[in-house]
Design an enzyme around this catalytic site. Structure first.
Site, PDB file in Angstrom:
ATOM      1  N   GLU A 218       0.848  -1.198   0.000  1.00  0.00           N
ATOM      2  CA  GLU A 218       0.000   0.000   0.000  1.00  0.00           C
ATOM      3  C   GLU A 218       0.877   1.238   0.000  1.00  0.00           C
ATOM      4  O   GLU A 218       1.980   1.216   0.557  1.00  0.00           O
ATOM      5  CB  GLU A 218      -0.855   0.038   1.267  1.00  0.00           C
ATOM      6  CG  GLU A 218      -1.783  -1.140   1.414  1.00  0.00           C
ATOM      7  CD  GLU A 218      -2.639  -0.976   2.655  1.00  0.00           C
ATOM      8  OE1 GLU A 218      -3.714  -0.369   2.531  1.00  0.00           O
ATOM      9  OE2 GLU A 218      -2.222  -1.429   3.726  1.00  0.00           O
ATOM     10  N   HIS A 242      -5.899 -11.625   5.871  1.00  0.00           N
ATOM     11  CA  HIS A 242      -5.901 -11.538   4.404  1.00  0.00           C
ATOM     12  C   HIS A 242      -4.837 -12.424   3.752  1.00  0.00           C
ATOM     13  O   HIS A 242      -5.130 -13.208   2.859  1.00  0.00           O
ATOM     14  CB  HIS A 242      -5.657 -10.093   3.948  1.00  0.00           C
ATOM     15  CG  HIS A 242      -6.612  -9.093   4.529  1.00  0.00           C
ATOM     16  ND1 HIS A 242      -7.944  -9.358   4.732  1.00  0.00           N
ATOM     17  CD2 HIS A 242      -6.432  -7.814   4.950  1.00  0.00           C
ATOM     18  CE1 HIS A 242      -8.546  -8.291   5.246  1.00  0.00           C
ATOM     19  NE2 HIS A 242      -7.641  -7.345   5.391  1.00  0.00           N
TER      20      HIS A 242
HETATM   21  C1  BG6 Z   1      -7.673  -3.750   5.984  1.00  0.00           C
HETATM   22  C2  BG6 Z   1      -6.552  -3.286   6.869  1.00  0.00           C
HETATM   23  O1  BG6 Z   1      -8.194  -4.965   6.450  1.00  0.00           O
HETATM   24  O2  BG6 Z   1      -7.179  -3.927   4.654  1.00  0.00           O
HETATM   25  C3  BG6 Z   1      -5.983  -1.987   6.342  1.00  0.00           C
HETATM   26  O3  BG6 Z   1      -7.038  -3.097   8.178  1.00  0.00           O
HETATM   27  C4  BG6 Z   1      -5.577  -2.123   4.902  1.00  0.00           C
HETATM   28  O4  BG6 Z   1      -4.870  -1.568   7.132  1.00  0.00           O
HETATM   29  C5  BG6 Z   1      -6.695  -2.732   4.060  1.00  0.00           C
HETATM   30  O5  BG6 Z   1      -5.283  -0.812   4.421  1.00  0.00           O
HETATM   31  C6  BG6 Z   1      -6.198  -3.073   2.677  1.00  0.00           C
HETATM   32  O6  BG6 Z   1      -7.277  -3.474   1.872  1.00  0.00           O
HETATM   33  P1  BG6 Z   1      -7.193  -3.333   0.300  1.00  0.00           P
HETATM   34  O7  BG6 Z   1      -8.459  -3.952  -0.196  1.00  0.00           O
HETATM   35  O8  BG6 Z   1      -7.110  -1.878  -0.007  1.00  0.00           O
HETATM   36  O9  BG6 Z   1      -5.962  -4.072  -0.138  1.00  0.00           O
END
Ligand code: BG6
Length: 491
Positions: A218, A242
């Site tokens: 990110e 995740h």
């Molecule tokens: C969330 C986390 O579950 O997932 C965040 O708490 C993170 O910290 C986010 O930014 C990332 O999700 P995605 O879908 O943008 O990859």
């Protein structure tokens, strides 16, 4: 996402209705499904939060959120105003059984024949109290479900306390533990790629694959979530849920059927087959670090401590780890997981690196091919393979790439992961939700890492924002003779 019509109106209660998740994700997802004709008239979406507010004020706030978070091409004034009519608001502390506003919620929930979903978009500390509140006020019907956002606890003990607490009021078949990565089209597509294409599935093992990289990078920092994040860190925030779920989908054996129990049995087996980490393994096979000020593109960004407004923190915002799966299919194949904030670009991808040609037929060794599955953005896949170099007279080789971008291939808007998952909760389909034993298996594997880190007195590594983490992350792969995908030469 196919528009499977939802025939019957339902009641959807969102607890934490004024929070960031509801505004940024849940309401836009419901709106998109409304535009797709999947929210039947008569449906009621009831926002519940402690903030004193009227339904009209809540609708105005929801409208602002839709305008802010929906892509411009999805915004339609008439559709937005029609959608807002589904919303109701009740100021209620759901964990307080004495709250004076319970009768208002009960008043809106008269029809017991409808599907009723309680979505807890709150801190996990509220889950058991809210479930008790629904029970106390006789709101749990045979068609009721409860949705729990991650994180389910901060360790095994607290996760089990939530499972036990909520489990007193809802059976496991009515508990939907959400992991939005399982709602991502491309994560679901791994199942299609593997189990609908025997040619691929037959190569999906240690004889063909040398290692697997799973990255969720990110560019954002911790923003306003610092107080939560600093007690969590990347391991709890991204890996325990995740990344381990993505790993389980990549590695699992074929399920007997596509039912929730068969699919989740197979994921569970993978989580249980992860090699447990000893303290020495943790020192050797994990890298954790925190971002300091740097540049992402042309933009200078502050470091983590500055974002946090604190002088000190031992929370990791980046980590790489190496693990193995102890099954006949995967023996000897390292899986590298990596995630971080303030990295050079937003990307989630899975790289399946193939083994090189074992016998030297050509004068030069052909590069080993790889399959890159782009979870986001630009959902798609690239298959990188060796081809004869047409620019050279001798028989030399070069890499070529077969590339598919799903949105151009299928001419479709890629739905947000919550769009899938919200409707699954209404339909009662648990296939893309996490079962209790999966949560336990994930925490069982994560906990030794957490305790080894606690006892590790070495100073926290740092990395400049806008880089791919500290050098030791690249070294972890280099040790095995590999490089991260972004370090591969451009094709
Ligand atoms: C969330 C986390 O579950 O997932 C965040 O708490 C993170 O910290 C986010 O930014 C990332 O999700 P995605 O879908 O943008 O990859």
């Amino acid at each position: 996402m196919p528009a499977i019509p939802m025939k019957d109106p339902f009641d959807y209660i969102i607890v934490g209705a004024t929070g960031d998740l509801t505004m940024r994700k849940l309401l836009p997802a419901f709106y998109q499904r409304f535009r797709a004709g999947q929210i039947p008239q008569g449906t009621c979406i009831i926002g519940v939060a402690r903030t004193t507010s009227t339904t009209e004020e809540y609708r105005n706030r929801a409208k602002e959120a839709l305008v802010e978070f929906l892509p411009a091409e999805s915004q339609d004034d008439k559709a937005i105003s029609d959608f807002l009519k589904f919303l109701e608001y009740i100021p209620l502390d759901a964990a307080d059984q004495e709250d004076a506003h319970w009768p208002e919620l009960c008043g809106l929930l008269k029809n017991e024949d409808r599907v009723r979903v309680f979505y807890l978009a709150t801190a996990p500390s509220v889950y058991t109290g809210a479930a008790a509140g629904f029970a106390e006020h006789d709101l749990i019907t045979p068609k009721s479900r409860i949705v729990l956002e991650k994180p389910i606890g901060t360790d095994l003990k607290s996760a089990e306390a939530i499972n036990e607490g909520v489990g007193q009021y809802f059976p496991e078949t009515a508990i939907f533990r959400i992991d939005h990565y399982l709602g991502k089209e491309t994560v679901q597509n791994i199942l299609a790629l593997r189990f609908a294409n025997p040619m691929i599935e037959r190569s999906w093992n240690s004889s063909t694959i040398s290692h697997v990289q799973i990255t969720a990078a990110e560019t954002v920092g911790v923003g306003s979530r610092g107080s939560y994040y600093d007690t969590s860190g990347a391991l709890r925030d991204m890996v325990q849920n995740h990344l381990l779920q993505v790993l389980a989908v990549v590695a699992m054996e074929p399920p007997v059927t596509f039912s929730a129990s068969d699919l989740r049995n197979e994921k569970l087996k993978m989580l249980r087959a992860l090699r447990p980490m000893t303290e020495e393994d943790v020192v050797r096979d994990t890298v954790r670090a925190q971002y300091v000020a740097g540049k992402i593109g042309d933009k200078s960004v502050p470091g983590y401590l500055e974002d946090l407004g604190s002088d000190t923190s031992s929370t990791e915002t980046f980590l790489t780890l190496r693990t193995e799966i102890r099954t006949p299919r995967w023996a000897g194949v390292p899986f590298y997981l990596r995630t971080g904030k303030r990295l050079p670009r937003k990307t989630s991808e899975i790289v399946i690196q193939f083994r090189p040609q074992p016998w030297p037929i050509f004068s030069e060794a052909p590069p080993a091919g790889r399959l890159v599955i782009r979870v986001q953005p630009d959902e798609g896949m690239s298959f990188v393979f060796s081809a004869k170099n047409p620019d050279k007279a001798d028989f030399s080789l070069r890499e070529a790439s077969l590339d598919v971008s799903f949105s151009s291939e299928f001419h479709t808007r890629y739905p947000d992961s919550y769009e899938h998952l919200l409707l699954d909760t209404v339909r009662g389909d648990q296939v893309m939700f996490i079962r209790r034993d999966e949560v336990v298996a994930s925490w069982n594997w994560i906990e030794p890492i957490l305790s080894a880190w606690e006892g590790d007195k070495r100073p926290m590594e740092t990395y400049a924002a806008g880089t791919w983490g500290p050098e030791s992350s690249a070294q972890l792969l280099a040790r095995d003779g590999f490089v991260w995908n972004e370090e591969q030469p451009e094709i």
